[in-house]
Design a protein around this motif. Sequence first.
Motif, PDB file in Angstrom:
ATOM      1  N   VAL A  64       5.653 -80.513 -19.029  1.00  0.00           N
ATOM      2  CA  VAL A  64       5.907 -80.394 -17.583  1.00  0.00           C
ATOM      3  C   VAL A  64       4.622 -80.293 -16.773  1.00  0.00           C
ATOM      4  CG1 VAL A  64       8.079 -79.213 -18.091  1.00  0.00           C
ATOM      5  CG2 VAL A  64       6.057 -77.867 -17.491  1.00  0.00           C
ATOM      6  N   LYS A  65       3.498 -80.215 -17.452  1.00  0.00           N
ATOM      7  CA  LYS A  65       2.220 -80.059 -16.744  1.00  0.00           C
ATOM      8  C   LYS A  65       1.992 -81.238 -15.805  1.00  0.00           C
ATOM      9  CE  LYS A  65      -0.711 -78.134 -19.356  1.00  0.00           C
ATOM     10  NZ  LYS A  65      -1.710 -77.865 -20.428  1.00  0.00           N
ATOM     11  N   GLY A  66       1.624 -80.925 -14.573  1.00  0.00           N
ATOM     12  CA  GLY A  66       1.399 -81.961 -13.577  1.00  0.00           C
ATOM     13  C   GLY A  66       2.643 -82.328 -12.792  1.00  0.00           C
ATOM     14  N   ARG A  67       3.809 -81.900 -13.258  1.00  0.00           N
ATOM     15  CA  ARG A  67       5.065 -82.190 -12.560  1.00  0.00           C
ATOM     16  C   ARG A  67       5.709 -80.926 -12.007  1.00  0.00           C
ATOM     17  NH1 ARG A  67       9.336 -84.088 -15.270  1.00  0.00           N
ATOM     18  NH2 ARG A  67       8.753 -83.119 -17.268  1.00  0.00           N
ATOM     19  N   PHE A  68       5.583 -79.815 -12.730  1.00  0.00           N
ATOM     20  CA  PHE A  68       6.196 -78.552 -12.331  1.00  0.00           C
ATOM     21  C   PHE A  68       5.122 -77.582 -11.843  1.00  0.00           C
ATOM     22  CE2 PHE A  68      10.193 -78.639 -15.293  1.00  0.00           C
ATOM     23  CZ  PHE A  68      10.491 -79.908 -14.830  1.00  0.00           C
ATOM     24  N   THR A  69       5.506 -76.732 -10.901  1.00  0.00           N
ATOM     25  CA  THR A  69       4.603 -75.703 -10.397  1.00  0.00           C
ATOM     26  C   THR A  69       5.342 -74.374 -10.328  1.00  0.00           C
ATOM     27  OG1 THR A  69       3.380 -77.316  -9.059  1.00  0.00           O
ATOM     28  CG2 THR A  69       3.090 -74.980  -8.524  1.00  0.00           C
ATOM     29  N   ILE A  70       4.782 -73.358 -10.970  1.00  0.00           N
ATOM     30  CA  ILE A  70       5.352 -72.015 -10.886  1.00  0.00           C
ATOM     31  C   ILE A  70       4.552 -71.218  -9.860  1.00  0.00           C
ATOM     32  CG2 ILE A  70       3.938 -71.118 -12.790  1.00  0.00           C
ATOM     33  CD1 ILE A  70       6.372 -69.391 -13.588  1.00  0.00           C
ATOM     34  N   SER A  71       5.261 -70.419  -9.078  1.00  0.00           N
ATOM     35  CA  SER A  71       4.590 -69.584  -8.073  1.00  0.00           C
ATOM     36  C   SER A  71       5.404 -68.318  -7.882  1.00  0.00           C
ATOM     37  CB  SER A  71       4.440 -70.341  -6.755  1.00  0.00           C
ATOM     38  OG  SER A  71       5.707 -70.686  -6.229  1.00  0.00           O
ATOM     39  N   ARG A  72       4.807 -67.358  -7.196  1.00  0.00           N
ATOM     40  CA  ARG A  72       5.564 -66.126  -6.944  1.00  0.00           C
ATOM     41  C   ARG A  72       5.284 -65.610  -5.551  1.00  0.00           C
ATOM     42  NH1 ARG A  72       0.463 -64.991  -6.745  1.00  0.00           N
ATOM     43  NH2 ARG A  72      -0.366 -63.016  -7.527  1.00  0.00           N
ATOM     44  N   ASP A  73       6.251 -64.866  -5.043  1.00  0.00           N
ATOM     45  CA  ASP A  73       6.138 -64.187  -3.746  1.00  0.00           C
ATOM     46  C   ASP A  73       6.278 -62.704  -4.047  1.00  0.00           C
ATOM     47  OD1 ASP A  73       6.626 -62.916  -1.293  1.00  0.00           O
ATOM     48  OD2 ASP A  73       7.454 -64.752  -0.432  1.00  0.00           O
ATOM     49  N   ASN A  74       5.144 -62.001  -4.036  1.00  0.00           N
ATOM     50  CA  ASN A  74       5.162 -60.588  -4.413  1.00  0.00           C
ATOM     51  C   ASN A  74       6.048 -59.763  -3.489  1.00  0.00           C
ATOM     52  OD1 ASN A  74       2.813 -61.896  -5.553  1.00  0.00           O
ATOM     53  ND2 ASN A  74       2.186 -59.878  -6.230  1.00  0.00           N
ATOM     54  N   ALA A  75       6.016 -60.070  -2.217  1.00  0.00           N
ATOM     55  CA  ALA A  75       6.777 -59.279  -1.248  1.00  0.00           C
ATOM     56  C   ALA A  75       8.276 -59.413  -1.468  1.00  0.00           C
ATOM     57  CB  ALA A  75       6.416 -59.704   0.172  1.00  0.00           C
ATOM     58  N   LYS A  76       8.699 -60.583  -1.951  1.00  0.00           N
ATOM     59  CA  LYS A  76      10.122 -60.819  -2.168  1.00  0.00           C
ATOM     60  C   LYS A  76      10.540 -60.609  -3.615  1.00  0.00           C
ATOM     61  CE  LYS A  76      10.586 -64.191   1.592  1.00  0.00           C
ATOM     62  NZ  LYS A  76      10.973 -65.586   1.941  1.00  0.00           N
ATOM     63  N   ASN A  77       9.578 -60.271  -4.487  1.00  0.00           N
ATOM     64  CA  ASN A  77       9.878 -60.136  -5.920  1.00  0.00           C
ATOM     65  C   ASN A  77      10.595 -61.375  -6.438  1.00  0.00           C
ATOM     66  OD1 ASN A  77       8.687 -57.653  -6.230  1.00  0.00           O
ATOM     67  ND2 ASN A  77      10.593 -56.493  -5.991  1.00  0.00           N
ATOM     68  N   THR A  78      10.081 -62.522  -6.073  1.00  0.00           N
ATOM     69  CA  THR A  78      10.726 -63.785  -6.409  1.00  0.00           C
ATOM     70  C   THR A  78       9.709 -64.736  -7.027  1.00  0.00           C
ATOM     71  OG1 THR A  78      12.343 -63.550  -4.634  1.00  0.00           O
ATOM     72  CG2 THR A  78      12.005 -65.757  -5.497  1.00  0.00           C
ATOM     73  N   VAL A  79      10.140 -65.435  -8.059  1.00  0.00           N
ATOM     74  CA  VAL A  79       9.320 -66.462  -8.676  1.00  0.00           C
ATOM     75  C   VAL A  79      10.028 -67.801  -8.499  1.00  0.00           C
ATOM     76  CG1 VAL A  79      10.321 -66.179 -10.975  1.00  0.00           C
ATOM     77  CG2 VAL A  79       8.022 -67.099 -10.749  1.00  0.00           C
ATOM     78  N   TYR A  80       9.247 -68.844  -8.319  1.00  0.00           N
ATOM     79  CA  TYR A  80       9.783 -70.167  -8.051  1.00  0.00           C
ATOM     80  C   TYR A  80       9.318 -71.151  -9.119  1.00  0.00           C
ATOM     81  CZ  TYR A  80      10.309 -68.007  -3.449  1.00  0.00           C
ATOM     82  OH  TYR A  80      10.620 -67.161  -2.428  1.00  0.00           O
ATOM     83  N   LEU A  81      10.104 -72.195  -9.294  1.00  0.00           N
ATOM     84  CA  LEU A  81       9.696 -73.309 -10.141  1.00  0.00           C
ATOM     85  C   LEU A  81       9.973 -74.590  -9.366  1.00  0.00           C
ATOM     86  CD1 LEU A  81       8.559 -74.045 -12.960  1.00  0.00           C
ATOM     87  CD2 LEU A  81      10.928 -74.467 -13.652  1.00  0.00           C
ATOM     88  N   GLN A  82       8.903 -75.184  -8.851  1.00  0.00           N
ATOM     89  CA  GLN A  82       9.014 -76.447  -8.148  1.00  0.00           C
ATOM     90  C   GLN A  82       8.943 -77.555  -9.185  1.00  0.00           C
ATOM     91  OE1 GLN A  82       9.360 -77.394  -4.779  1.00  0.00           O
ATOM     92  NE2 GLN A  82       9.497 -79.454  -5.610  1.00  0.00           N
TER      93      GLN A  82
END
Length: 127
Positions: A64-82
């Motif tokens: 998935v490298k180069g296609r997927f991006t993981i990120s997080r929002d500390n204030a919302k305690n939420t992690v994302y996977l684009q």
Amino acid sequence: QVQLVESGGGLVQAGGSLTLSCAASGRTFSSAAMGWFRQAPGKEREFVAAIRWSAGSTYYADSVKGRFTISRDNAKNTVYLQMNSLKLEDTAVYYCAATQRIYTSDLLRRPDAYNYWGQGTQVTVSS
């Protein structure tokens, strides 16, 4: 106890994009790292991506490298996977996971490094 709730799965055509979210809640939530795993029918659960909560360091499976991006929002305690440029082989149930222990990047790729799991969200990529 920590609760993880995924959302954002669905049906998408090959080449399309989806963003998964994982909201964490519970008593004094604190996590050292969070990860995304996926499991296709008849296959073992496999690592997709992980992120260290404080430093923001990220790790990806080669597939998935180069296609997927993981990120997080500390204030919302939420992690994302684009997820971009989705392929048929990305079809799976995607699980969010959290660990409160500090592991090396190699160990963060193992499901047994995580002690909290979400219920999963289905991602289906069609041709």
